[in-house]
Design a protein around this motif. Structure first.
Motif, PDB file in Angstrom:
ATOM      1  N   LYS A 113      42.913  49.224  49.406  1.00  0.00           N
ATOM      2  CA  LYS A 113      41.654  49.499  48.710  1.00  0.00           C
ATOM      3  C   LYS A 113      41.942  49.884  47.259  1.00  0.00           C
ATOM      4  O   LYS A 113      41.239  49.429  46.341  1.00  0.00           O
ATOM      5  CB  LYS A 113      40.885  50.608  49.405  1.00  0.00           C
ATOM      6  CG  LYS A 113      39.545  50.904  48.733  1.00  0.00           C
ATOM      7  CD  LYS A 113      38.673  51.742  49.608  1.00  0.00           C
ATOM      8  CE  LYS A 113      37.403  52.186  48.967  1.00  0.00           C
ATOM      9  NZ  LYS A 113      36.635  51.163  48.294  1.00  0.00           N
ATOM     10  N   ALA A 114      42.967  50.702  47.039  1.00  0.00           N
ATOM     11  CA  ALA A 114      43.321  51.090  45.680  1.00  0.00           C
ATOM     12  C   ALA A 114      43.743  49.874  44.864  1.00  0.00           C
ATOM     13  O   ALA A 114      43.356  49.733  43.690  1.00  0.00           O
ATOM     14  CB  ALA A 114      44.439  52.127  45.712  1.00  0.00           C
ATOM     15  N   GLN A 115      44.507  48.974  45.462  1.00  0.00           N
ATOM     16  CA  GLN A 115      44.925  47.759  44.757  1.00  0.00           C
ATOM     17  C   GLN A 115      43.723  46.888  44.415  1.00  0.00           C
ATOM     18  O   GLN A 115      43.621  46.337  43.318  1.00  0.00           O
ATOM     19  CB  GLN A 115      45.919  46.965  45.605  1.00  0.00           C
ATOM     20  CG  GLN A 115      47.307  47.555  45.660  1.00  0.00           C
ATOM     21  CD  GLN A 115      48.232  46.749  46.561  1.00  0.00           C
ATOM     22  OE1 GLN A 115      47.789  45.954  47.378  1.00  0.00           O
ATOM     23  NE2 GLN A 115      49.529  46.977  46.399  1.00  0.00           N
ATOM     24  N   LYS A 116      42.797  46.760  45.364  1.00  0.00           N
ATOM     25  CA  LYS A 116      41.602  45.952  45.163  1.00  0.00           C
ATOM     26  C   LYS A 116      40.746  46.528  44.031  1.00  0.00           C
ATOM     27  O   LYS A 116      40.263  45.792  43.160  1.00  0.00           O
ATOM     28  CB  LYS A 116      40.804  45.907  46.460  1.00  0.00           C
ATOM     29  CG  LYS A 116      39.715  44.882  46.507  1.00  0.00           C
ATOM     30  CD  LYS A 116      39.080  44.867  47.887  1.00  0.00           C
ATOM     31  CE  LYS A 116      37.968  43.881  48.006  1.00  0.00           C
ATOM     32  NZ  LYS A 116      37.342  43.901  49.332  1.00  0.00           N
ATOM     33  N   ASP A 117      40.568  47.864  44.040  1.00  0.00           N
ATOM     34  CA  ASP A 117      39.798  48.515  42.986  1.00  0.00           C
ATOM     35  C   ASP A 117      40.452  48.328  41.620  1.00  0.00           C
ATOM     36  O   ASP A 117      39.770  48.086  40.617  1.00  0.00           O
ATOM     37  CB  ASP A 117      39.637  50.004  43.287  1.00  0.00           C
ATOM     38  CG  ASP A 117      38.680  50.267  44.444  1.00  0.00           C
ATOM     39  OD1 ASP A 117      37.925  49.338  44.818  1.00  0.00           O
ATOM     40  OD2 ASP A 117      38.697  51.401  44.976  1.00  0.00           O
ATOM     41  N   ALA A 118      41.777  48.439  41.575  1.00  0.00           N
ATOM     42  CA  ALA A 118      42.493  48.270  40.313  1.00  0.00           C
ATOM     43  C   ALA A 118      42.318  46.839  39.792  1.00  0.00           C
ATOM     44  O   ALA A 118      42.120  46.625  38.583  1.00  0.00           O
ATOM     45  CB  ALA A 118      43.972  48.592  40.502  1.00  0.00           C
ATOM     46  N   GLU A 119      42.353  45.880  40.688  1.00  0.00           N
ATOM     47  CA  GLU A 119      42.177  44.474  40.286  1.00  0.00           C
ATOM     48  C   GLU A 119      40.760  44.229  39.756  1.00  0.00           C
ATOM     49  O   GLU A 119      40.572  43.561  38.738  1.00  0.00           O
ATOM     50  CB  GLU A 119      42.482  43.554  41.478  1.00  0.00           C
ATOM     51  CG  GLU A 119      42.396  42.085  41.184  1.00  0.00           C
ATOM     52  CD  GLU A 119      43.432  41.588  40.194  1.00  0.00           C
ATOM     53  OE1 GLU A 119      43.179  40.534  39.571  1.00  0.00           O
ATOM     54  OE2 GLU A 119      44.479  42.247  40.018  1.00  0.00           O
ATOM     55  N   LYS A 121      38.782  46.456  38.419  1.00  0.00           N
ATOM     56  CA  LYS A 121      38.668  47.140  37.128  1.00  0.00           C
ATOM     57  C   LYS A 121      39.327  46.313  36.024  1.00  0.00           C
ATOM     58  O   LYS A 121      38.798  46.199  34.919  1.00  0.00           O
ATOM     59  CB  LYS A 121      39.316  48.522  37.223  1.00  0.00           C
ATOM     60  CG  LYS A 121      39.133  49.357  35.998  1.00  0.00           C
ATOM     61  CD  LYS A 121      39.695  50.744  36.174  1.00  0.00           C
ATOM     62  CE  LYS A 121      39.478  51.561  34.921  1.00  0.00           C
ATOM     63  NZ  LYS A 121      40.008  52.910  35.040  1.00  0.00           N
ATOM     64  N   ARG A 122      40.479  45.741  36.333  1.00  0.00           N
ATOM     65  CA  ARG A 122      41.185  44.923  35.348  1.00  0.00           C
ATOM     66  C   ARG A 122      40.347  43.710  34.960  1.00  0.00           C
ATOM     67  O   ARG A 122      40.213  43.384  33.771  1.00  0.00           O
ATOM     68  CB  ARG A 122      42.530  44.472  35.925  1.00  0.00           C
ATOM     69  CG  ARG A 122      43.428  43.750  34.922  1.00  0.00           C
ATOM     70  CD  ARG A 122      44.671  43.187  35.589  1.00  0.00           C
ATOM     71  NE  ARG A 122      44.373  42.103  36.513  1.00  0.00           N
ATOM     72  CZ  ARG A 122      44.140  40.830  36.151  1.00  0.00           C
ATOM     73  NH1 ARG A 122      44.135  40.493  34.883  1.00  0.00           N
ATOM     74  NH2 ARG A 122      43.899  39.909  37.058  1.00  0.00           N
ATOM     75  N   LYS A 123      39.732  43.058  35.946  1.00  0.00           N
ATOM     76  CA  LYS A 123      38.893  41.886  35.664  1.00  0.00           C
ATOM     77  C   LYS A 123      37.671  42.275  34.834  1.00  0.00           C
ATOM     78  O   LYS A 123      37.275  41.559  33.918  1.00  0.00           O
ATOM     79  CB  LYS A 123      38.444  41.223  36.971  1.00  0.00           C
ATOM     80  CG  LYS A 123      39.527  40.412  37.631  1.00  0.00           C
ATOM     81  CD  LYS A 123      38.996  39.711  38.870  1.00  0.00           C
ATOM     82  CE  LYS A 123      40.056  38.873  39.526  1.00  0.00           C
ATOM     83  NZ  LYS A 123      39.559  38.177  40.722  1.00  0.00           N
ATOM     84  N   PHE A 124      37.069  43.430  35.159  1.00  0.00           N
ATOM     85  CA  PHE A 124      35.918  43.902  34.401  1.00  0.00           C
ATOM     86  C   PHE A 124      36.294  44.153  32.946  1.00  0.00           C
ATOM     87  O   PHE A 124      35.571  43.759  32.019  1.00  0.00           O
ATOM     88  CB  PHE A 124      35.358  45.180  35.045  1.00  0.00           C
ATOM     89  CG  PHE A 124      34.195  45.745  34.311  1.00  0.00           C
ATOM     90  CD1 PHE A 124      32.943  45.159  34.394  1.00  0.00           C
ATOM     91  CD2 PHE A 124      34.348  46.872  33.514  1.00  0.00           C
ATOM     92  CE1 PHE A 124      31.864  45.683  33.701  1.00  0.00           C
ATOM     93  CE2 PHE A 124      33.284  47.406  32.817  1.00  0.00           C
ATOM     94  CZ  PHE A 124      32.033  46.806  32.914  1.00  0.00           C
ATOM     95  N   GLU A 125      37.426  44.818  32.740  1.00  0.00           N
ATOM     96  CA  GLU A 125      37.881  45.091  31.368  1.00  0.00           C
ATOM     97  C   GLU A 125      38.139  43.788  30.616  1.00  0.00           C
ATOM     98  O   GLU A 125      37.841  43.680  29.421  1.00  0.00           O
ATOM     99  CB  GLU A 125      39.156  45.939  31.397  1.00  0.00           C
ATOM    100  CG  GLU A 125      38.963  47.351  31.917  1.00  0.00           C
ATOM    101  CD  GLU A 125      38.062  48.183  31.022  1.00  0.00           C
ATOM    102  OE1 GLU A 125      38.044  47.973  29.787  1.00  0.00           O
ATOM    103  OE2 GLU A 125      37.357  49.055  31.567  1.00  0.00           O
ATOM    104  N   LEU A 126      38.680  42.813  31.299  1.00  0.00           N
ATOM    105  CA  LEU A 126      38.947  41.517  30.680  1.00  0.00           C
ATOM    106  C   LEU A 126      37.636  40.847  30.255  1.00  0.00           C
ATOM    107  O   LEU A 126      37.533  40.303  29.141  1.00  0.00           O
ATOM    108  CB  LEU A 126      39.699  40.626  31.675  1.00  0.00           C
ATOM    109  CG  LEU A 126      40.362  39.381  31.126  1.00  0.00           C
ATOM    110  CD1 LEU A 126      41.413  39.744  30.080  1.00  0.00           C
ATOM    111  CD2 LEU A 126      40.994  38.592  32.257  1.00  0.00           C
TER     112      LEU A 126
END
Length: 138
Positions: A113-119, A121-126
């Motif tokens: 879940k933490a990995q999924k959330d980090a991914e 967030k990264r896509k949103f920032e991009l």
């Protein structure tokens, strides 16, 4: 002085041979399960214990009752033969293994879940960065 009682049961659980390490310490039982594959010889089990016992992952401790009795050597031999004929693991051991399995499942869920959330967030920032770059050109 604390007394630690260790017990190893090797049995066939289709299609592999499995070793069940039980450790009783301060009236608390913890268990570790090891898959051997082919039927292990006595010397192979002994060398495995010497090399890998310290690396075993034991389950969380479950309260248990330990009886202190001195047994006759002949009676002990009969009990060992009887245990050799039995299949499977004790119910306390099963509970301890189940608890260990549940904890590892929960840990894996949290990690994924933490990995999924980090991914995400990264896509949103991009996406946000791309939006900003589009407006800077005007």
């Amino acid at each position: 002085m604390d007394e630690v009682i260790c017990n190893l049961t090797v049995f066939f659980e289709n299609p592999f041979w499995v070793g069940l390490f039980e450790r009783v310490e301060n009236n608390r039982l913890s268990v570790s399960k090891v898959t051997f594959g082919a039927e292990p010889k006595d010397y192979e089990v002994y060398s495995f214990i010497l090399k890998n016992y310290c690396n075993l992952q034991f389950s969380p401790a479950v309260p248990t009752v330990v009886k202190e009795t001195k047994t006759n050597p002949k009676r002990m031999q009969r009990q060992i033969k009887k245990q050799m004929r039995q299949n499977g693991m004790g119910t306390k051991s099963q509970q301890a293994l189940k608890l260990q399995h549940e904890q590892s499942k929960l840990l894996h869920k949290q990690k994924s879940k933490a990995q999924k959330d980090a991914e995400l967030k990264r896509k949103f920032e991009l996406k946000q960065q791309k939006k900003k770059n589009k407006h800077k050109g005007k």
